[in-house]
Scaffold this motif. Structure first.
Motif, short mmCIF file in Angstrom:
data_model
loop_
_atom_site.label_atom_id
_atom_site.label_comp_id
_atom_site.label_asym_id
_atom_site.label_seq_id
_atom_site.Cartn_x
_atom_site.Cartn_y
_atom_site.Cartn_z
N GLY A 17 1.00 -1.27 0.25
CA GLY A 17 -0.01 0.05 0.17
C GLY A 17 0.90 1.18 -0.08
O GLY A 17 0.42 2.33 -0.83
N ASN A 18 1.91 1.36 0.84
CA ASN A 18 2.89 2.45 0.89
C ASN A 18 3.58 2.57 -0.31
O ASN A 18 4.08 3.79 -0.99
N TYR A 19 3.89 1.38 -1.09
CA TYR A 19 4.75 1.58 -2.43
C TYR A 19 3.66 2.28 -3.54
O TYR A 19 4.17 2.99 -4.17
N LEU A 20 2.33 1.91 -3.56
CA LEU A 20 1.66 2.59 -4.37
C LEU A 20 1.25 4.23 -3.98
O LEU A 20 1.43 5.03 -4.97
N HIS A 21 1.25 4.36 -2.74
CA HIS A 21 0.89 5.88 -2.25
C HIS A 21 2.22 6.62 -2.62
O HIS A 21 1.87 7.78 -2.93
N HIS B 279 13.39 -0.14 1.22
CA HIS B 279 12.77 -1.61 1.34
C HIS B 279 13.13 -2.51 0.40
O HIS B 279 12.42 -3.52 -0.13
N GLU B 280 14.49 -2.18 -0.34
CA GLU B 280 14.83 -3.21 -1.68
C GLU B 280 14.74 -4.59 -1.01
O GLU B 280 14.17 -5.55 -1.83
N GLY B 281 15.20 -5.14 0.22
CA GLY B 281 15.33 -6.39 0.63
C GLY B 281 13.88 -7.23 0.91
O GLY B 281 13.63 -8.21 0.77
N ASP B 282 12.80 -6.10 0.89
CA ASP B 282 11.61 -6.78 1.13
C ASP B 282 10.83 -6.80 -0.12
O ASP B 282 9.76 -7.61 -0.42
N MET B 283 11.35 -6.35 -1.16
CA MET B 283 10.54 -6.06 -2.52
C MET B 283 11.21 -7.13 -3.76
O MET B 283 10.38 -7.23 -4.44
N PHE B 284 12.46 -7.50 -3.34
CA PHE B 284 12.98 -8.30 -4.60
C PHE B 284 13.39 -9.86 -4.21
O PHE B 284 14.01 -9.70 -2.96
N THR B 285 13.38 -10.64 -5.15
CA THR B 285 14.19 -11.92 -4.75
C THR B 285 15.62 -11.73 -4.87
O THR B 285 16.17 -10.57 -5.26
N LYS B 286 16.27 -12.85 -4.59
CA LYS B 286 17.84 -12.88 -4.51
C LYS B 286 18.29 -12.51 -5.99
O LYS B 286 19.33 -12.05 -5.93
N ARG B 287 17.58 -13.02 -7.06
CA ARG B 287 17.94 -12.51 -8.50
C ARG B 287 17.51 -11.29 -9.08
O ARG B 287 17.81 -10.89 -9.98
N GLY B 288 17.07 -10.35 -7.98
CA GLY B 288 16.74 -9.00 -8.49
C GLY B 288 15.34 -8.87 -8.98
O GLY B 288 15.02 -7.97 -9.51
N ALA C 34 9.93 10.58 -3.77
CA ALA C 34 9.23 9.74 -2.47
C ALA C 34 9.36 8.17 -2.87
O ALA C 34 9.55 7.43 -2.23
N HIS C 35 9.00 7.94 -3.98
CA HIS C 35 8.81 6.61 -4.64
C HIS C 35 10.22 5.86 -4.76
O HIS C 35 10.37 4.85 -4.18
N GLU C 36 11.09 6.61 -5.28
CA GLU C 36 12.66 6.31 -5.33
C GLU C 36 13.10 6.08 -3.90
O GLU C 36 13.84 4.88 -3.72
N ASN C 37 13.02 6.75 -2.99
CA ASN C 37 13.26 6.57 -1.71
C ASN C 37 12.59 5.64 -0.92
O ASN C 37 13.36 4.92 -0.31
N PHE C 38 11.35 5.16 -1.19
CA PHE C 38 10.77 3.92 -0.67
C PHE C 38 11.48 2.68 -1.19
O PHE C 38 11.64 1.75 -0.32
N ILE C 39 11.61 2.64 -2.49
CA ILE C 39 12.26 1.34 -3.03
C ILE C 39 13.54 1.36 -2.65
O ILE C 39 13.83 0.18 -2.13
N LYS C 40 14.40 2.31 -2.26
CA LYS C 40 15.89 1.91 -1.84
C LYS C 40 15.73 1.49 -0.35
O LYS C 40 16.58 0.69 0.18
#
Length: 253
Positions: free
Chosen positions: A43-47, A63-72, A55-61
């Motif tokens: 939800g926060n990703y969308l917001h 929470h990268e560990g929560d959003m991507f697999t080990k293969r990226g 804000a979106h780029e900072n959110f991704i940075k």
């Protein structure tokens, strides 16, 4: 948490309605509810996307560990979130409506109590404000046991109350009475979307709900009244002790 003790909010007011005991424990920092962190992050990703590119780029940075697999590879839930974002950004009506100040903080008083809120998109010139809501399915029905009737996700999560609060706080802060709209998008692989209005009578009902319940909630919050346990939530189950012996005939309400 100190801010939550000083200010009432739609979130905590609705929590009080569900279970006073659990909410007081949370405010006193002795209980942390088990929140679906993945759903919260999605939800926060969308917001964050609709707040700003930064804000979106900072959110991704963050929470990268929560959003991507080990293969990226982006996890499935976030791929669906990208589809939700795309179905809105590709829509002319959404792009026309969703213009204004993003994540606007508003504060004020309702019946003498300090309240605060955060508006997803506020446009004072158009006299409207919009709130983004994600839901499993827009037309999904929820059973209300107390009223013995089916209801929409709007009623299930009592969004009219939240929109009434925001409307009042905006008016107090800016002197403009704005019309609320919910922009809903479903969490389906091919998302559905809708712009939802709230009838004035539903906002009036929310006002009455706050006027009726707020005096007690404030007494409970301040420690002048003993909080009532709902007896069903995770907090009540966790802190329950055995009392009277129950007949098997009373197990189902």
């Amino acid at each position: 948490m100190e801010s939550d003790r000083y200010y009432q909010s739609a979130t905590f007011f609705k929590n009080f309605e569900k279970c006073e005991a659990a909410t007081v424990a949370q405010l006193n920092d002795i209980y942390k509810p088990d929140i679906n962190q993945k759903a919260l992050l999605v939800g926060n990703y969308l917001h964050s996307y609709f707040e700003s590119h930064t804000a979106h780029e900072n959110f991704i940075k963050q929470h990268e560990g929560d959003m991507f697999t080990k293969r990226g590879t982006l996890l499935k839930d976030y791929q669906v979130a990208d589809s939700m974002i795309a179905t809105l950004t590709d829509d002319p009506m959404f792009n026309n409506l969703y213009q204004g100040k993003k994540e606007a903080i508003v504060k004020g008083q309702i019946e003498g109590v300090n309240w605060k809120g955060k508006i997803d998109c506020l446009n004072l010139d158009r006299k409207i404000f919009l709130d983004l809501k994600t839901t499993r399915e827009i037309d999904r029905k929820y059973w209300n046991e107390e009223k013995r009737m089916w209801q929409s996700f709007m009623d299930e999560y009592n969004y009219p109350l939240q929109m009434y609060v925001y409307q009042q706080l905006i008016y107090q802060q800016y002197g403009v009475m704005c019309t609320p709209y919910i922009i809903a998008v479903s969490k389906q692989e091919i998302p559905a979307k809708a712009v939802i209005s709230i009838p004035k009578k539903r906002l009036a009902e929310a006002q009455e709900e706050i006027e009726t319940l707020q005096p007690r909630f404030e007494k409970v919050k301040s420690g002048f009244e003993v909080p009532i346990r709902c007896g069903k939530c995770a907090y009540c189950r966790k802190t329950a002790t055995l009392g009277e012996i129950t007949s098997m005939e009373n197990l189902i309400n």
